[in-house]
Write a protein that holds these residues in place. Sequence first.
Motif, mmCIF file in Angstrom:
data_model
loop_
_atom_site.group_PDB
_atom_site.id
_atom_site.type_symbol
_atom_site.label_atom_id
_atom_site.label_comp_id
_atom_site.label_asym_id
_atom_site.label_seq_id
_atom_site.Cartn_x
_atom_site.Cartn_y
_atom_site.Cartn_z
ATOM 1 N N GLU A 3 1.392 14.257 10.850
ATOM 2 C CA GLU A 3 0.176 13.881 11.166
ATOM 3 C C GLU A 3 -0.400 14.743 12.716
ATOM 4 O OE1 GLU A 3 -0.465 9.456 11.743
ATOM 5 O OE2 GLU A 3 1.387 9.403 11.046
ATOM 6 N N PHE A 4 0.770 15.500 13.222
ATOM 7 C CA PHE A 4 0.523 16.307 14.292
ATOM 8 C C PHE A 4 0.312 17.948 13.881
ATOM 9 C CE2 PHE A 4 2.554 12.727 16.660
ATOM 10 C CZ PHE A 4 2.152 12.889 17.830
ATOM 11 N N TYR A 107 7.564 16.310 18.712
ATOM 12 C CA TYR A 107 6.894 17.291 17.823
ATOM 13 C C TYR A 107 6.794 18.598 18.506
ATOM 14 C CZ TYR A 107 3.302 20.232 15.670
ATOM 15 O OH TYR A 107 2.586 21.055 14.837
ATOM 16 N N VAL A 108 6.355 18.679 19.655
ATOM 17 C CA VAL A 108 6.039 19.952 20.367
ATOM 18 C C VAL A 108 7.478 20.681 20.325
ATOM 19 C CG1 VAL A 108 5.485 21.203 22.467
ATOM 20 C CG2 VAL A 108 3.977 19.369 21.760
ATOM 21 N N LEU A 109 8.317 19.948 20.937
ATOM 22 C CA LEU A 109 9.815 20.670 21.061
ATOM 23 C C LEU A 109 10.320 20.918 19.770
ATOM 24 C CD1 LEU A 109 10.809 18.119 23.684
ATOM 25 C CD2 LEU A 109 10.374 20.487 23.987
ATOM 26 N N ALA A 110 10.329 20.279 19.005
ATOM 27 C CA ALA A 110 10.892 20.601 17.567
ATOM 28 C C ALA A 110 10.123 21.853 16.800
ATOM 29 C CB ALA A 110 10.828 19.268 16.590
ATOM 30 N N SER A 111 8.986 21.571 16.950
ATOM 31 C CA SER A 111 8.050 22.849 16.576
ATOM 32 C C SER A 111 8.678 24.156 17.033
ATOM 33 C CB SER A 111 6.700 22.626 16.434
ATOM 34 O OG SER A 111 6.046 22.592 17.778
ATOM 35 N N PHE A 112 8.815 24.070 18.232
ATOM 36 C CA PHE A 112 9.156 25.401 19.077
ATOM 37 C C PHE A 112 10.593 25.432 18.598
ATOM 38 C CE2 PHE A 112 5.960 24.609 22.466
ATOM 39 C CZ PHE A 112 4.902 25.148 21.825
ATOM 40 N N LEU A 113 11.423 24.723 18.753
ATOM 41 C CA LEU A 113 13.054 24.858 18.732
ATOM 42 C C LEU A 113 13.443 25.172 17.184
ATOM 43 C CD1 LEU A 113 14.065 22.600 21.187
ATOM 44 C CD2 LEU A 113 14.428 25.049 21.425
ATOM 45 N N LEU A 169 13.276 18.455 39.163
ATOM 46 C CA LEU A 169 14.118 17.924 37.875
ATOM 47 C C LEU A 169 14.282 19.124 37.080
ATOM 48 C CD1 LEU A 169 16.296 16.110 36.619
ATOM 49 C CD2 LEU A 169 14.217 14.881 35.484
ATOM 50 N N VAL A 170 15.355 19.733 36.709
ATOM 51 C CA VAL A 170 15.372 20.659 35.948
ATOM 52 C C VAL A 170 15.996 20.312 34.543
ATOM 53 C CG1 VAL A 170 16.391 23.094 35.445
ATOM 54 C CG2 VAL A 170 15.801 22.581 37.730
ATOM 55 N N THR A 171 15.544 20.720 33.548
ATOM 56 C CA THR A 171 15.828 20.012 32.432
ATOM 57 C C THR A 171 15.854 21.246 31.187
ATOM 58 O OG1 THR A 171 13.468 19.504 31.533
ATOM 59 C CG2 THR A 171 15.027 17.633 32.621
ATOM 60 N N ILE A 172 16.984 20.914 30.056
ATOM 61 C CA ILE A 172 16.780 21.923 29.041
ATOM 62 C C ILE A 172 16.593 21.103 27.812
ATOM 63 C CG2 ILE A 172 18.184 23.848 30.072
ATOM 64 C CD1 ILE A 172 20.327 22.808 28.517
ATOM 65 N N TYR A 173 16.288 21.858 26.657
ATOM 66 C CA TYR A 173 15.964 21.176 25.475
ATOM 67 C C TYR A 173 16.426 22.257 24.553
ATOM 68 C CZ TYR A 173 12.350 18.487 27.792
ATOM 69 O OH TYR A 173 11.658 18.088 28.812
ATOM 70 N N THR A 174 17.348 21.800 23.623
ATOM 71 C CA THR A 174 17.807 22.677 22.516
ATOM 72 C C THR A 174 17.940 21.866 21.033
ATOM 73 O OG1 THR A 174 20.133 21.870 22.497
ATOM 74 C CG2 THR A 174 19.422 23.599 24.205
ATOM 75 N N ARG A 175 18.025 22.720 20.112
ATOM 76 C CA ARG A 175 18.101 21.973 18.811
ATOM 77 C C ARG A 175 19.218 20.906 18.938
ATOM 78 N NH1 ARG A 175 17.006 27.051 17.809
ATOM 79 N NH2 ARG A 175 18.944 28.053 17.625
ATOM 80 N N GLU A 176 20.243 20.925 19.724
ATOM 81 C CA GLU A 176 21.335 19.970 19.820
ATOM 82 C C GLU A 176 20.468 18.658 20.382
ATOM 83 O OE1 GLU A 176 22.374 23.151 20.829
ATOM 84 O OE2 GLU A 176 22.810 23.292 18.736
ATOM 85 N N THR A 177 19.534 18.653 21.116
ATOM 86 C CA THR A 177 19.000 17.458 21.699
ATOM 87 C C THR A 177 17.636 16.954 21.402
ATOM 88 O OG1 THR A 177 17.888 18.716 23.425
ATOM 89 C CG2 THR A 177 19.890 18.383 24.066
ATOM 90 N N ALA A 182 11.646 15.716 13.757
ATOM 91 C CA ALA A 182 10.334 15.791 14.597
ATOM 92 C C ALA A 182 9.394 16.879 14.349
ATOM 93 C CB ALA A 182 10.861 15.657 16.247
ATOM 94 N N ARG A 183 9.590 18.158 13.702
ATOM 95 C CA ARG A 183 9.025 18.973 13.557
ATOM 96 C C ARG A 183 7.711 18.674 12.345
ATOM 97 N NH1 ARG A 183 13.864 21.726 11.033
ATOM 98 N NH2 ARG A 183 13.402 21.550 8.879
ATOM 99 N N VAL A 184 8.037 17.605 11.731
ATOM 100 C CA VAL A 184 7.190 17.313 10.610
ATOM 101 C C VAL A 184 6.434 15.904 11.119
ATOM 102 C CG1 VAL A 184 8.240 18.687 8.887
ATOM 103 C CG2 VAL A 184 8.915 16.272 9.101
ATOM 104 N N LEU A 185 6.367 15.525 12.284
ATOM 105 C CA LEU A 185 5.640 14.393 12.451
ATOM 106 C C LEU A 185 4.228 14.401 12.277
ATOM 107 C CD1 LEU A 185 7.494 13.129 15.793
ATOM 108 C CD2 LEU A 185 7.501 12.144 13.880
#
Length: 185
Positions: A3-4, A107-113, A169-177, A182-185
Amino acid sequence: MGEFGRIYKSDLTDRHLMAFWDMLASAGREREMTYCMAPLDDFGFVRWMRQSDIFPWIITWKEQPVGIAYLSEMAGKSAKIHFSMLPQGTRRIGSRKLSVIRGFGLYVLASFLWEVDDKGEYLLDTLIGLTPVINTKAVKFIRSCGAQECGIVPGACFYHDTGKNVPGLVTIYTRETVPSWARVL
């Protein structure tokens, strides 16, 4: 797919970008996105989004704009990630019973990562965030999207309107997190 969806700046006219900016401003959300700079009008927003070092996508849900995500400070396979979302209330995504807000972030994070090039190699390995800790809604949002917290840096975020720096607040996002589904939401 789901849907996204996302629309990159090269597929958006200046009028599209201005219309989105007007939606953000009407919702009172424009300063959440641009807190570190002087206030912008819609022309200033377009100039900013058209810069060669800013990589924005309008994010849609059921073909309607719900927010924007952009990357900056690209270095190899890492980049800084930035989000801004229009108000969504309590709307839910049917299949997973997620709120549209959390679905947007995942969706955003997964579509990029999880995006790969024509050789099957991932385009990005790490997304880095810096969020003012005084923006408690944003902190709650990023935590719900799999942010791995690295720490709080005193004075890391500048608020143009007050002329003051606040902790970030410093954060990271990876394929492990961030889950691949979510890339197909």
